[in-house]
Design a protein around this motif. Structure first.
Motif, mmCIF file in Angstrom:
data_model
loop_
_atom_site.group_PDB
_atom_site.id
_atom_site.type_symbol
_atom_site.label_atom_id
_atom_site.label_comp_id
_atom_site.label_asym_id
_atom_site.label_seq_id
_atom_site.Cartn_x
_atom_site.Cartn_y
_atom_site.Cartn_z
ATOM 1 N N ASN A 43 -0.320 -0.018 -5.124
ATOM 2 C CA ASN A 43 -0.790 1.367 -5.113
ATOM 3 C C ASN A 43 -2.297 1.461 -5.193
ATOM 4 O OD1 ASN A 43 1.102 3.739 -5.129
ATOM 5 N ND2 ASN A 43 2.221 2.153 -6.180
ATOM 6 N N ALA A 44 -2.916 0.501 -5.899
ATOM 7 C CA ALA A 44 -4.382 0.494 -5.935
ATOM 8 C C ALA A 44 -4.923 0.305 -4.526
ATOM 9 C CB ALA A 44 -4.878 -0.608 -6.858
ATOM 10 N N VAL A 45 -4.308 -0.625 -3.771
ATOM 11 C CA VAL A 45 -4.753 -0.864 -2.394
ATOM 12 C C VAL A 45 -4.505 0.369 -1.531
ATOM 13 C CG1 VAL A 45 -4.401 -2.302 -0.388
ATOM 14 C CG2 VAL A 45 -4.421 -3.322 -2.625
ATOM 15 N N ASN A 46 -3.345 1.007 -1.720
ATOM 16 C CA ASN A 46 -3.036 2.229 -0.969
ATOM 17 C C ASN A 46 -4.087 3.292 -1.199
ATOM 18 O OD1 ASN A 46 -0.748 1.297 0.143
ATOM 19 N ND2 ASN A 46 0.660 2.472 -1.122
ATOM 20 N N LEU A 47 -4.462 3.464 -2.466
ATOM 21 C CA LEU A 47 -5.452 4.479 -2.818
ATOM 22 C C LEU A 47 -6.762 4.213 -2.091
ATOM 23 C CD1 LEU A 47 -5.918 6.889 -4.726
ATOM 24 C CD2 LEU A 47 -6.803 5.285 -6.374
ATOM 25 N N LEU A 48 -7.161 2.952 -2.055
ATOM 26 C CA LEU A 48 -8.414 2.582 -1.396
ATOM 27 C C LEU A 48 -8.326 2.844 0.106
ATOM 28 C CD1 LEU A 48 -10.972 1.582 -2.505
ATOM 29 C CD2 LEU A 48 -10.299 -0.718 -1.992
ATOM 30 N N LEU A 49 -7.164 2.507 0.717
ATOM 31 C CA LEU A 49 -6.997 2.738 2.152
ATOM 32 C C LEU A 49 -7.106 4.217 2.476
ATOM 33 C CD1 LEU A 49 -4.133 0.370 3.274
ATOM 34 C CD2 LEU A 49 -6.373 0.502 4.254
ATOM 35 N N VAL A 50 -6.455 5.061 1.644
ATOM 36 C CA VAL A 50 -6.513 6.497 1.907
ATOM 37 C C VAL A 50 -7.938 7.006 1.731
ATOM 38 C CG1 VAL A 50 -5.711 8.741 1.140
ATOM 39 C CG2 VAL A 50 -4.130 6.885 1.282
ATOM 40 N N ALA A 51 -8.645 6.495 0.698
ATOM 41 C CA ALA A 51 -10.015 6.954 0.471
ATOM 42 C C ALA A 51 -10.897 6.623 1.673
ATOM 43 C CB ALA A 51 -10.580 6.306 -0.794
ATOM 44 N N PHE A 52 -10.815 5.372 2.164
ATOM 45 C CA PHE A 52 -11.641 4.995 3.311
ATOM 46 C C PHE A 52 -11.254 5.799 4.540
ATOM 47 C CE2 PHE A 52 -12.948 1.121 1.056
ATOM 48 C CZ PHE A 52 -14.293 1.195 1.338
ATOM 49 N N SER A 53 -9.940 6.000 4.730
ATOM 50 C CA SER A 53 -9.495 6.756 5.901
ATOM 51 C C SER A 53 -10.018 8.179 5.870
ATOM 52 C CB SER A 53 -7.976 6.716 5.957
ATOM 53 O OG SER A 53 -7.448 7.969 6.232
ATOM 54 N N THR A 54 -10.059 8.791 4.664
ATOM 55 C CA THR A 54 -10.560 10.166 4.579
ATOM 56 C C THR A 54 -12.069 10.219 4.808
ATOM 57 O OG1 THR A 54 -8.856 10.560 2.940
ATOM 58 C CG2 THR A 54 -10.553 12.217 3.155
ATOM 59 N N TYR A 55 -12.784 9.271 4.210
ATOM 60 C CA TYR A 55 -14.244 9.339 4.292
ATOM 61 C C TYR A 55 -14.762 8.941 5.662
ATOM 62 C CZ TYR A 55 -14.943 10.362 -0.580
ATOM 63 O OH TYR A 55 -14.957 10.993 -1.786
ATOM 64 N N LEU A 56 -13.989 8.127 6.399
ATOM 65 C CA LEU A 56 -14.435 7.716 7.732
ATOM 66 C C LEU A 56 -13.753 8.510 8.835
ATOM 67 C CD1 LEU A 56 -14.543 3.868 7.221
ATOM 68 C CD2 LEU A 56 -16.429 5.451 7.217
ATOM 69 N N ASN A 57 -12.932 9.497 8.469
ATOM 70 C CA ASN A 57 -12.241 10.337 9.448
ATOM 71 C C ASN A 57 -11.406 9.528 10.426
ATOM 72 O OD1 ASN A 57 -12.900 12.841 8.600
ATOM 73 N ND2 ASN A 57 -14.814 12.908 9.735
ATOM 74 N N ASP A 58 -10.657 8.564 9.908
ATOM 75 C CA ASP A 58 -9.823 7.734 10.773
ATOM 76 C C ASP A 58 -8.399 7.780 10.229
ATOM 77 O OD1 ASP A 58 -8.641 5.907 12.352
ATOM 78 O OD2 ASP A 58 -10.074 4.297 11.980
ATOM 79 N N ALA A 59 -7.459 8.285 11.019
ATOM 80 C CA ALA A 59 -6.106 8.459 10.511
ATOM 81 C C ALA A 59 -5.349 7.146 10.409
ATOM 82 C CB ALA A 59 -5.335 9.432 11.390
ATOM 83 N N SER A 60 -5.848 6.056 11.004
ATOM 84 C CA SER A 60 -5.104 4.792 10.994
ATOM 85 C C SER A 60 -4.832 4.313 9.580
ATOM 86 C CB SER A 60 -5.888 3.718 11.740
ATOM 87 O OG SER A 60 -6.219 4.161 13.009
#
Lengths: 103, 165
Positions: A43-60
């Motif tokens: 879940n820690a990794v998931n949180l980081l992935l979502v944070a980067f995806s939101t800040y970089l505007n990339d839905a992947s």
């Protein structure tokens, strides 16, 4: 509204949660708790992935999180089945008893 | 306001994560982990990823944790049957986790302004945008995931069956 929180706050939060997961795996002997700490690390990794995806505007990134959730669900189902089977044989979930992999 | 909410959710998530590790009773560990998962879902909401927040609550708090709780009750684990490591091993474990934290802090330090923030597009976390990506760019992994879930289901049933003597 999200841009008021700097991205590195999420980095620190995810790093802390991951470390707590590592601590739990090393600290406990109950196999089920160790499983739960592995979930915490995922879940820690998931949180980081979502944070980067939101800040970089990339839905992947968010799609990856979706796949990680599916893999985690499969892993938990199989892992708990293995644990129940081992409990049936050894009457314990202590990993110090399970370390021989045979009996 | 948003920042305060972030601090509150982070504090709650970290505290309950620590309690997962430290609580003696496995059932309490599961309940604390559910609190952690709800806080992480709150973080997803803060980051405008509504779809993932809902899926996270349904999959983790709704399915995985119920499975954990069910197994704990099935095996009848409680405070008395809980195995414990020796104090030396606990200290060693804490030191090792602290070293991991130091490595993570060391590698993440100095990354603060490296991410160029893009102009806001608020809709990437919604079902519509996410579904479009998932069913075009990630269609094959999506299909393979279904095979994985099927394999996991068959495996769990096979393992759970009582052995024939």
């Amino acid at each position: 509204m999200i841009k008021t929180i700097p991205l590195d706050y999420y980095l620190w939060l995810a790093a802390t949660l991951f470390t707590i997961g590592v601590l739990g795996v090393l600290y406990r002997r109950n196999a089920i708790i160790i499983f739960m700490c592995i979930e915490l690390m995922l879940n820690a990794v998931n949180l980081l992935l979502v944070a980067f995806s939101t800040y970089l505007n990339d839905a992947s990134g968010q799609v990856f999180v979706f796949f990680i959730m599916a893999v985690a669900a499969a892993e938990v189902a199989v892992g708990l089945a293995i644990l129940v089977m081992m409990y049936r044989n050894t009457k314990s979930v202590d990993i110090n008893i399970l370390n021989r992999l045979k009996w | 306001m948003t920042l305060n909410l972030f601090y509150f959710l982070s504090f709650l998530a970290i505290m309950s994560a620590i309690m997962v590790v430290l609580s003696k009773n496995p059932v309490y560990s599961v309940l604390y982990l559910i609190i952690t998962f709800f806080c992480i879902a709150g973080h997803y909401m803060l980051m405008n990823a509504q779809f993932l927040a809902i899926v996270h609550i349904i999959v983790y708090a709704g399915a995985i944790m119920v499975l954990f709780l069910y197994v704990i009750m099935l095996l009848n684990l409680n405070k008395e049957s809980e195995p414990h490591k020796s104090t030396l091993q606990k200290i060693a474990a804490t030191i090792c986790a602290g070293l991991v934290m130091i490595v993570l802090v060391g590698s993440l330090k100095g990354t603060e302004g490296m991410i160029q923030q893009q102009p806001a597009a608020a809709d990437i976390g919604l079902v519509k945008a996410l579904g479009k990506v998932m069913f075009t760019k990630f269609l094959l992994p999506f299909e393979i995931t279904s095979v994985l879930l099927l394999a996991a289901m068959v495996g769990a049933v096979m393992l759970g069956k009582p052995e024939k003597r």
